[in-house]
Enzyme design. Sequence first.
Site, PDB file in Angstrom:
ATOM      1  N   HIS A 206       0.808  -1.231   0.000  1.00  0.00           N
ATOM      2  CA  HIS A 206       0.000   0.000   0.000  1.00  0.00           C
ATOM      3  C   HIS A 206       0.839   1.278   0.000  1.00  0.00           C
ATOM      4  O   HIS A 206       0.281   2.373  -0.033  1.00  0.00           O
ATOM      5  CB  HIS A 206      -0.921   0.024   1.228  1.00  0.00           C
ATOM      6  CG  HIS A 206      -0.182   0.320   2.497  1.00  0.00           C
ATOM      7  ND1 HIS A 206       0.515  -0.637   3.193  1.00  0.00           N
ATOM      8  CD2 HIS A 206       0.005   1.476   3.184  1.00  0.00           C
ATOM      9  CE1 HIS A 206       1.078  -0.099   4.244  1.00  0.00           C
ATOM     10  NE2 HIS A 206       0.803   1.189   4.277  1.00  0.00           N
TER      11      HIS A 206
HETATM   12  C1  UD1 Z   1      -1.898   5.827   5.538  1.00  0.00           C
HETATM   13  C2  UD1 Z   1      -0.592   6.374   6.102  1.00  0.00           C
HETATM   14  C3  UD1 Z   1       0.492   5.315   6.018  1.00  0.00           C
HETATM   15  C4  UD1 Z   1       0.046   4.011   6.652  1.00  0.00           C
HETATM   16  C5  UD1 Z   1      -1.285   3.579   6.064  1.00  0.00           C
HETATM   17  C6  UD1 Z   1      -1.781   2.361   6.787  1.00  0.00           C
HETATM   18  C7  UD1 Z   1      -0.238   8.798   5.798  1.00  0.00           C
HETATM   19  C8  UD1 Z   1       0.514   9.821   5.036  1.00  0.00           C
HETATM   20  N1  UD1 Z   1      -0.146   7.535   5.339  1.00  0.00           N
HETATM   21  O1  UD1 Z   1      -1.678   5.570   4.164  1.00  0.00           O
HETATM   22  O2  UD1 Z   1       1.641   5.769   6.701  1.00  0.00           O
HETATM   23  O3  UD1 Z   1       1.017   3.022   6.408  1.00  0.00           O
HETATM   24  O4  UD1 Z   1      -2.236   4.634   6.233  1.00  0.00           O
HETATM   25  O5  UD1 Z   1      -2.730   1.669   6.071  1.00  0.00           O
HETATM   26  O6  UD1 Z   1      -0.860   9.108   6.759  1.00  0.00           O
HETATM   27  N2  UD1 Z   1      -9.274   4.973   1.466  1.00  0.00           N
HETATM   28  C9  UD1 Z   1     -10.506   4.363   1.430  1.00  0.00           C
HETATM   29  N3  UD1 Z   1     -11.058   3.981   2.617  1.00  0.00           N
HETATM   30  C10 UD1 Z   1     -10.470   4.165   3.812  1.00  0.00           C
HETATM   31  C11 UD1 Z   1      -9.213   4.801   3.829  1.00  0.00           C
HETATM   32  C12 UD1 Z   1      -8.626   5.197   2.658  1.00  0.00           C
HETATM   33  O7  UD1 Z   1     -11.082   4.175   0.364  1.00  0.00           O
HETATM   34  O8  UD1 Z   1     -11.035   3.777   4.850  1.00  0.00           O
HETATM   35  C13 UD1 Z   1      -8.639   5.346   0.186  1.00  0.00           C
HETATM   36  C14 UD1 Z   1      -8.900   6.791  -0.234  1.00  0.00           C
HETATM   37  O9  UD1 Z   1      -9.046   6.817  -1.626  1.00  0.00           O
HETATM   38  C15 UD1 Z   1      -7.608   7.478   0.148  1.00  0.00           C
HETATM   39  C16 UD1 Z   1      -6.562   6.387  -0.042  1.00  0.00           C
HETATM   40  O10 UD1 Z   1      -7.229   5.190   0.322  1.00  0.00           O
HETATM   41  O11 UD1 Z   1      -7.362   8.616  -0.639  1.00  0.00           O
HETATM   42  C17 UD1 Z   1      -5.320   6.577   0.799  1.00  0.00           C
HETATM   43  O12 UD1 Z   1      -5.659   6.763   2.183  1.00  0.00           O
HETATM   44  P1  UD1 Z   1      -4.702   7.656   3.116  1.00  0.00           P
HETATM   45  O13 UD1 Z   1      -5.226   7.583   4.505  1.00  0.00           O
HETATM   46  O14 UD1 Z   1      -4.493   8.996   2.515  1.00  0.00           O
HETATM   47  O15 UD1 Z   1      -3.298   6.954   3.005  1.00  0.00           O
HETATM   48  P2  UD1 Z   1      -2.892   5.445   3.172  1.00  0.00           P
HETATM   49  O16 UD1 Z   1      -2.307   4.956   1.897  1.00  0.00           O
HETATM   50  O17 UD1 Z   1      -4.013   4.670   3.776  1.00  0.00           O
HETATM   51  N1  UDP Z   2      -3.582  -5.514   8.591  1.00  0.00           N
HETATM   52  C1  UDP Z   2      -4.825  -6.100   8.756  1.00  0.00           C
HETATM   53  N2  UDP Z   2      -5.539  -6.425   7.645  1.00  0.00           N
HETATM   54  C2  UDP Z   2      -5.066  -6.239   6.378  1.00  0.00           C
HETATM   55  C3  UDP Z   2      -3.772  -5.665   6.231  1.00  0.00           C
HETATM   56  C4  UDP Z   2      -3.061  -5.302   7.351  1.00  0.00           C
HETATM   57  O1  UDP Z   2      -5.267  -6.300   9.881  1.00  0.00           O
HETATM   58  O2  UDP Z   2      -5.777  -6.560   5.412  1.00  0.00           O
HETATM   59  C5  UDP Z   2      -2.845  -5.126   9.798  1.00  0.00           C
HETATM   60  C6  UDP Z   2      -1.485  -5.753   9.920  1.00  0.00           C
HETATM   61  O3  UDP Z   2      -1.590  -7.036  10.503  1.00  0.00           O
HETATM   62  C7  UDP Z   2      -0.737  -4.747  10.777  1.00  0.00           C
HETATM   63  C8  UDP Z   2      -1.340  -3.437  10.371  1.00  0.00           C
HETATM   64  O4  UDP Z   2      -2.576  -3.739   9.727  1.00  0.00           O
HETATM   65  O5  UDP Z   2      -0.999  -4.945  12.146  1.00  0.00           O
HETATM   66  C9  UDP Z   2      -0.390  -2.769   9.433  1.00  0.00           C
HETATM   67  O6  UDP Z   2      -1.013  -1.732   8.813  1.00  0.00           O
HETATM   68  P1  UDP Z   2      -0.553  -1.205   7.389  1.00  0.00           P
HETATM   69  O7  UDP Z   2       0.182  -2.255   6.660  1.00  0.00           O
HETATM   70  O8  UDP Z   2      -1.780  -0.667   6.758  1.00  0.00           O
HETATM   71  O9  UDP Z   2       0.390   0.021   7.781  1.00  0.00           O
HETATM   72  P2  UDP Z   2       1.914   0.174   8.180  1.00  0.00           P
HETATM   73  O10 UDP Z   2       2.242  -0.778   9.257  1.00  0.00           O
HETATM   74  O11 UDP Z   2       2.732  -0.036   6.936  1.00  0.00           O
HETATM   75  O12 UDP Z   2       2.005   1.603   8.595  1.00  0.00           O
END
Ligand code: UD1
Ligand code: UDP
Length: 372
Positions: A206
């Site tokens: 992601h």
């Molecule tokens: C965010 C964090 C990242 C973390 C990740 C965990 C920042 C800059 N990034 O990245 O560090 O590793 O979360 O998963 O804060 N969206 C949905 N539904 C949701 C959430 C998001 O559809 O519930 C979609 C939206 O289109 C959104 C995109 O995902 O624009 C990205 O979401 P965003 O929270 O901006 O960043 P992440 O990639 O989730």
């Molecule tokens: N995770 C989860 N379901 C998923 C993918 C990830 O429960 O489908 C959990 C994973 O086990 C870990 C956390 O989400 O505990 C990690 O989050 P993510 O990879 O989104 O973010 P990061 O750790 O890179 O910031």
Amino acid sequence: MRVLTVVGARPQFVKAAPVSRALRADHDEILVHTGQHYDDAMSAAFFRDFEMPEPDVNLEVGSGSHGAMTGEMLRRLEPVVLAHEPDGVLVYGDTNSTLAAAVVASKIAYDGGRRPWLAHVEAGLRSFNRRMPEERNRIVADHLSDMCLAPTAAAMANLAREGLDERALLVGDVMVDAHAWAVERAGAHLPAVAREHDRYVLLTMHRAENVDDPSRFAPILDGLSLDLPVIFPVHPRTRAALERGSHGLPDNIIPIAPVGYLEMVALESRAYAIATDSGGVQKEAYLSGVPCITLRSETEWVETVEAGWNRVVDADPTAVAATLADEAFMNRDRPRPALYGDAHAAARIVAALESHHARVTEARSPQKETAQ
Ligand code: UD1
Ligand code: UDP
């Protein structure tokens, strides 16, 4: 002690769960959800799985550009902190929710001039990759915090290098606490798709610098075209990139919706190998004793690589197959020391908050002021 905790994204629910449980035993916690993640599978599922109370406040910020999202968080969080006047604010990790909460907490003052302290859990992590938004967020959060609660000795060294050693404390990693709690409950939660395959690779991806950059996303996907099934819970950012892009998934990849934490821990523990660009999943692979292939150019979790359980392969399209074929790496018969602590990080964090709070309260007492 009254603590206002700010979370907003999936990994923060995992990290906050054990701390929240420990904190609420003797103290008041106000749990604020920024609304950065909002799909049921990205948010509410974690509160259910961890049997956590609903957030007291949801700022419902939702998705947006970095500036728009962070700005809305600042605007909406400030009055909430003023209304609750917590003794301290607790933030986790390195997301935009972390950044916004750190900025609000470090600048706010209540009527009478009292200010909350700010504590950062998972402090001191560095990838030294300035392209990552997370790297900027965590640097700012560390430098604004009164307490940098670090998971590893490497994180402590990073904090010392930046002159933050006096505020730094090694507490261990709260994700070990969360994982230990879930392992006991995850058995019944293995998704059906995993029961259909004796041997599978578990994939998560992601990171914006991978999935939003076709010059990296395409070779990574090519490299996952394997003789093995690859179970892939697809993050919404990645789903959007796949819908936008022209590069489809190889046939052996089985995309599924994001799963809850108990399902994820069950998937991890049964996997033949894990391929990921997630920070948390690299550590969970280690905790599960499953070889990990990291689809990034570097990792913050260097200990997993040094211990021989993680290989950082970047976007090289040949590297995943080559790693899976490397019998020495895939052979699990090697030591797995407790690199990330003993599953008591949450208790250490609460103790650290209590002693910091006691020091601040003592320094503020009228006798002390008169004496000075
Ligand atoms: C965010 C964090 C990242 C973390 C990740 C965990 C920042 C800059 N990034 O990245 O560090 O590793 O979360 O998963 O804060 N969206 C949905 N539904 C949701 C959430 C998001 O559809 O519930 C979609 C939206 O289109 C959104 C995109 O995902 O624009 C990205 O979401 P965003 O929270 O901006 O960043 P992440 O990639 O989730
Ligand atoms: N995770 C989860 N379901 C998923 C993918 C990830 O429960 O489908 C959990 C994973 O086990 C870990 C956390 O989400 O505990 C990690 O989050 P993510 O990879 O989104 O973010 P990061 O750790 O890179 O910031």
